[in-house]
Scaffold this motif. Structure first.
Motif, PDB file in Angstrom:
ATOM      1  N   MET A 149      -5.649 -12.579   9.509  1.00 41.64           N
ATOM      2  CA  MET A 149      -4.859 -11.366   9.740  1.00 41.64           C
ATOM      3  C   MET A 149      -5.376 -10.294   8.762  1.00 41.64           C
ATOM      4  O   MET A 149      -4.675  -9.858   7.850  1.00 41.64           O
ATOM      5  CB  MET A 149      -3.376 -11.666   9.526  1.00 41.64           C
ATOM      6  N   GLY A 150      -6.631  -9.928   8.969  1.00 40.32           N
ATOM      7  CA  GLY A 150      -7.325  -9.057   8.024  1.00 40.32           C
ATOM      8  C   GLY A 150      -6.669  -7.713   7.803  1.00 40.32           C
ATOM      9  O   GLY A 150      -6.537  -7.255   6.667  1.00 40.32           O
ATOM     10  N   GLU A 151      -6.236  -7.069   8.888  1.00 41.81           N
ATOM     11  CA  GLU A 151      -5.636  -5.731   8.757  1.00 41.81           C
ATOM     12  C   GLU A 151      -4.369  -5.781   7.903  1.00 41.81           C
ATOM     13  O   GLU A 151      -4.166  -4.955   7.013  1.00 41.81           O
ATOM     14  CB  GLU A 151      -5.318  -5.173  10.145  1.00 41.81           C
ATOM     15  N   MET A 152      -3.522  -6.764   8.171  1.00 41.44           N
ATOM     16  CA  MET A 152      -2.298  -6.916   7.391  1.00 41.44           C
ATOM     17  C   MET A 152      -2.617  -7.232   5.929  1.00 41.44           C
ATOM     18  O   MET A 152      -1.975  -6.714   5.012  1.00 41.44           O
ATOM     19  CB  MET A 152      -1.439  -8.036   7.994  1.00 41.44           C
ATOM     20  N   ALA A 153      -3.628  -8.050   5.725  1.00 36.31           N
ATOM     21  CA  ALA A 153      -4.004  -8.447   4.367  1.00 36.31           C
ATOM     22  C   ALA A 153      -4.488  -7.246   3.565  1.00 36.31           C
ATOM     23  O   ALA A 153      -4.095  -7.059   2.407  1.00 36.31           O
ATOM     24  CB  ALA A 153      -5.088  -9.517   4.421  1.00 36.31           C
ATOM     25  N   TRP A 154      -5.342  -6.412   4.185  1.00 31.05           N
ATOM     26  CA  TRP A 154      -5.832  -5.222   3.478  1.00 31.05           C
ATOM     27  C   TRP A 154      -4.693  -4.261   3.158  1.00 31.05           C
ATOM     28  O   TRP A 154      -4.642  -3.687   2.066  1.00 31.05           O
ATOM     29  CB  TRP A 154      -6.887  -4.490   4.317  1.00 31.05           C
ATOM     30  N   LYS A 155      -3.765  -4.100   4.102  1.00 32.53           N
ATOM     31  CA  LYS A 155      -2.614  -3.221   3.863  1.00 32.53           C
ATOM     32  C   LYS A 155      -1.776  -3.742   2.688  1.00 32.53           C
ATOM     33  O   LYS A 155      -1.333  -2.960   1.838  1.00 32.53           O
ATOM     34  CB  LYS A 155      -1.747  -3.128   5.124  1.00 32.53           C
ATOM     35  N   SER A 156      -1.563  -5.033   2.638  1.00 28.43           N
ATOM     36  CA  SER A 156      -0.785  -5.629   1.551  1.00 28.43           C
ATOM     37  C   SER A 156      -1.473  -5.409   0.216  1.00 28.43           C
ATOM     38  O   SER A 156      -0.836  -5.063  -0.792  1.00 28.43           O
ATOM     39  CB  SER A 156      -0.609  -7.131   1.792  1.00 28.43           C
ATOM     40  N   LEU A 157      -2.790  -5.590   0.220  1.00 24.14           N
ATOM     41  CA  LEU A 157      -3.568  -5.436  -1.006  1.00 24.14           C
ATOM     42  C   LEU A 157      -3.515  -3.999  -1.504  1.00 24.14           C
ATOM     43  O   LEU A 157      -3.267  -3.739  -2.693  1.00 24.14           O
ATOM     44  CB  LEU A 157      -5.009  -5.862  -0.742  1.00 24.14           C
ATOM     45  N   HIS A 158      -3.715  -3.053  -0.606  1.00 24.75           N
ATOM     46  CA  HIS A 158      -3.705  -1.643  -1.015  1.00 24.75           C
ATOM     47  C   HIS A 158      -2.312  -1.164  -1.403  1.00 24.75           C
ATOM     48  O   HIS A 158      -2.162  -0.331  -2.302  1.00 24.75           O
ATOM     49  CB  HIS A 158      -4.282  -0.769   0.107  1.00 24.75           C
ATOM     50  N   LEU A 159      -1.279  -1.706  -0.732  1.00 31.08           N
ATOM     51  CA  LEU A 159       0.088  -1.363  -1.110  1.00 31.08           C
ATOM     52  C   LEU A 159       0.379  -1.875  -2.517  1.00 31.08           C
ATOM     53  O   LEU A 159       0.982  -1.171  -3.343  1.00 31.08           O
ATOM     54  CB  LEU A 159       1.076  -1.967  -0.107  1.00 31.08           C
ATOM     55  N   GLY A 160      -0.063  -3.087  -2.792  1.00 28.09           N
ATOM     56  CA  GLY A 160       0.105  -3.641  -4.133  1.00 28.09           C
ATOM     57  C   GLY A 160      -0.622  -2.823  -5.182  1.00 28.09           C
ATOM     58  O   GLY A 160      -0.092  -2.570  -6.274  1.00 28.09           O
ATOM     59  N   MET A 161      -1.829  -2.375  -4.854  1.00 23.47           N
ATOM     60  CA  MET A 161      -2.615  -1.575  -5.801  1.00 23.47           C
ATOM     61  C   MET A 161      -1.992  -0.206  -6.043  1.00 23.47           C
ATOM     62  O   MET A 161      -2.108   0.361  -7.134  1.00 23.47           O
ATOM     63  CB  MET A 161      -4.053  -1.434  -5.297  1.00 23.47           C
ATOM     64  N   SER A 162      -1.314   0.323  -5.023  1.00 23.21           N
ATOM     65  CA  SER A 162      -0.639   1.612  -5.213  1.00 23.21           C
ATOM     66  C   SER A 162       0.589   1.461  -6.111  1.00 23.21           C
ATOM     67  O   SER A 162       0.929   2.365  -6.874  1.00 23.21           O
ATOM     68  CB  SER A 162      -0.232   2.206  -3.855  1.00 23.21           C
ATOM     69  N   LYS A 163       1.242   0.302  -6.042  1.00 18.92           N
ATOM     70  CA  LYS A 163       2.420   0.060  -6.883  1.00 18.92           C
ATOM     71  C   LYS A 163       2.040  -0.422  -8.273  1.00 18.92           C
ATOM     72  O   LYS A 163       2.769  -0.178  -9.238  1.00 18.92           O
ATOM     73  CB  LYS A 163       3.334  -0.969  -6.210  1.00 18.92           C
ATOM     74  N   PHE A 164       0.910  -1.128  -8.357  1.00 24.40           N
ATOM     75  CA  PHE A 164       0.435  -1.668  -9.638  1.00 24.40           C
ATOM     76  C   PHE A 164      -1.035  -1.275  -9.834  1.00 24.40           C
ATOM     77  O   PHE A 164      -1.933  -2.113  -9.716  1.00 24.40           O
ATOM     78  CB  PHE A 164       0.578  -3.200  -9.669  1.00 24.40           C
ATOM     79  N   PRO A 165      -1.272   0.021 -10.080  1.00 18.84           N
ATOM     80  CA  PRO A 165      -2.657   0.520 -10.116  1.00 18.84           C
ATOM     81  C   PRO A 165      -3.532  -0.092 -11.202  1.00 18.84           C
ATOM     82  O   PRO A 165      -4.753  -0.055 -11.109  1.00 18.84           O
ATOM     83  CB  PRO A 165      -2.475   2.029 -10.340  1.00 18.84           C
ATOM     84  N   LYS A 166      -2.952  -0.665 -12.218  1.00 19.17           N
ATOM     85  CA  LYS A 166      -3.727  -1.249 -13.320  1.00 19.17           C
ATOM     86  C   LYS A 166      -3.760  -2.778 -13.265  1.00 19.17           C
ATOM     87  O   LYS A 166      -4.211  -3.421 -14.215  1.00 19.17           O
ATOM     88  CB  LYS A 166      -3.143  -0.804 -14.661  1.00 19.17           C
ATOM     89  N   ALA A 167      -3.279  -3.357 -12.183  1.00 14.61           N
ATOM     90  CA  ALA A 167      -3.201  -4.816 -12.085  1.00 14.61           C
ATOM     91  C   ALA A 167      -4.586  -5.397 -11.795  1.00 14.61           C
ATOM     92  O   ALA A 167      -5.103  -5.282 -10.682  1.00 14.61           O
ATOM     93  CB  ALA A 167      -2.214  -5.224 -10.996  1.00 14.61           C
ATOM     94  N   LEU A 168      -5.177  -6.031 -12.788  1.00 16.24           N
ATOM     95  CA  LEU A 168      -6.527  -6.577 -12.670  1.00 16.24           C
ATOM     96  C   LEU A 168      -6.649  -7.629 -11.573  1.00 16.24           C
ATOM     97  O   LEU A 168      -7.646  -7.637 -10.841  1.00 16.24           O
ATOM     98  CB  LEU A 168      -6.968  -7.139 -14.024  1.00 16.24           C
ATOM     99  N   PRO A 169      -5.682  -8.545 -11.395  1.00 18.16           N
ATOM    100  CA  PRO A 169      -5.820  -9.550 -10.329  1.00 18.16           C
ATOM    101  C   PRO A 169      -5.981  -8.943  -8.944  1.00 18.16           C
ATOM    102  O   PRO A 169      -6.756  -9.450  -8.129  1.00 18.16           O
ATOM    103  CB  PRO A 169      -4.516 -10.352 -10.425  1.00 18.16           C
TER     104      PRO A 169
END
Length: 385
Positions: A149-169
């Motif tokens: 489910m690549g599209e959903m996965a990328w959206k989740s990843l980018h949403l997480g990065m927008s909420k936690f912009p400095k999160a190294l993992p």
């Protein structure tokens, strides 16, 4: 007298009752302390010891059952025993535990068990209390990618990065999936930004180089391998891994330099250093390093290789005498090389002796051919030594 006995017995009964209650209370306190100790050990990443402490608790209901099962699930998860971890987390939930650690733990266990859809369902069901956790987005992306489910996965990843912009993992995870999907140029820029702007360990940078090498891009592998070496110039595995990347590019000189630097601190690498200098065309330097090899078997083997390269058959024959006193006497490649060297100097008796151990099919044909040539020489059919 009877009255005195009754009073004494009554007093003893009261004392014994208090004593038993005290012991029982102490026992419960001890069990509770085991939970606290297990939690501390898990925090300090001493998972094996934590597991041992929890195993001392025979009945979870004598302590706090939901806490016991939650800790057990966590310690099993940390040791990658995913089935046991999931069972423990499910027991904790049955006992009434409700926490972010529980639901994230269940999702991680399901990811480990490759039950991706079930993992996503756990995250979705508890979305409201998990959205504030960085790991929620990381797990959702991982489960999504694994479930195709690549599209959903990328959206989740980018949403997480927008909420936690400095999160190294999350940033590492994005880079990994870019490489995994063969978007090497895009990933390369992301990797450089990652190394430039975040505290990334030397071993993690080396692993980045490894992945590029596995993807067939040795130049990028060398780039990150060199950065890893700058970060930690003493780690042997990092230096050896960088040498592998240079060898993929057939840059024997660079690889030889790396193994030579390793050999200065650890003589066991002299053999590799000597061999690589030989392949790089620096025979004299290779021979000088071979003289310093401490392992007698490796030293003889490397000197034989160098003598064969220089077609110094007399030296090879001399080394053959030393080789016969070591495990090399049963090394078929070495024995065939020595047989050839003895043939070239006319020592047919020694050559025949070397050929006796040859049994391997690929070498046996060569051995038979060499015997036929020597027999022809002895009969005068060929002009030989």
């Amino acid at each position: 007298m009877k009255k005195l006995i009754k009073i004494t017995f009554f007093a003893f009964a009261i004392y014994f009752g208090h004593y038993c209650a005290s012991v029982s209370a102490q026992s419960v306190d001890d069990e509770l302390d085991k939970l606290s100790l297990a939690a501390l050990l898990i925090k300090n990443k001493n998972y094996s010891r934590a597991s041992s402490v929890l195993s001392e608790i025979k009945d979870p209901h004598e302590v706090i059952p939901e806490k016991y099962w939650g800790l057990k699930g966590l310690v099993e998860l940390k040791q990658k025993r995913f089935k046991e971890a999931l069972d423990a987390f499910d027991m904790a939930e049955k006992e009434g535990l409700k926490s972010t650690d529980l639901y994230l733990g269940q999702a991680q266990a399901l990811l480990g068990l490759k039950k991706y859809t079930a993992g996503l369902e756990v995250l979705e069901k508890n979305k409201l209390i998990l959205e504030k956790e960085m790991l929620y987005y990381q797990l959702r992306a991982s489960l999504g990618f694994e479930a195709d489910m690549g599209e959903m996965a990328w959206k989740s990843l980018h949403l997480g990065m927008s909420k936690f912009p400095k999160a190294l993992p999350l940033i590492k995870q994005k880079w990994f999936y870019l490489v995994h999907n063969n978007l090497l140029e895009v990933s390369f820029q992301a990797a450089k930004d990652l190394v430039d702007n975040y505290e990334v360990s030397a071993i993690d940078v080396a692993r980045m180089g490894q992945l590029y090498r596995q993807k067939g891009d040795s130049q990028k592998a060398i780039f990150f391998g060199e950065i890893a070496r700058l970060k930690d110039q003493t780690d042997e595995e990092i230096i050896k891994d960088l040498a592998r990347s240079y060898l993929k590019k057939e840059n024997f000189t660079a690889a030889a330099q790396l193994f030579t630097s390793l050999s200065q601190h650890n003589p066991k690498y002299l053999t590799e250093a000597s061999e690589l200098w030989r392949k790089a065309g620096f025979t004299m330097y290779a021979e000088n390093l071979a003289l310093e090899i401490r392992d007698p078997v490796k030293k003889i083997k490397q000197n034989l290789t160098l003598a064969l390269l220089n077609e110094d058959f007399n030296r090879m024959a001399g080394l053959g005498v030393e080789a016969s006193r070591t495990t090399l006497k049963s090394d078929q490649d070495i024995q065939y090389a020595l047989a050839y060297a003895n043939f070239m100097i006319g020592a047919y008796k020694e050559a025949y002796s070397n050929l006796k151990v040859i049994q391997r099919p690929d070498l046996f044909k060569k051995a038979v051919a060499l015997k036929e040539v020597m027999e022809a020489c002895e009969k005068g059919e060929n002009l030989c030594f």
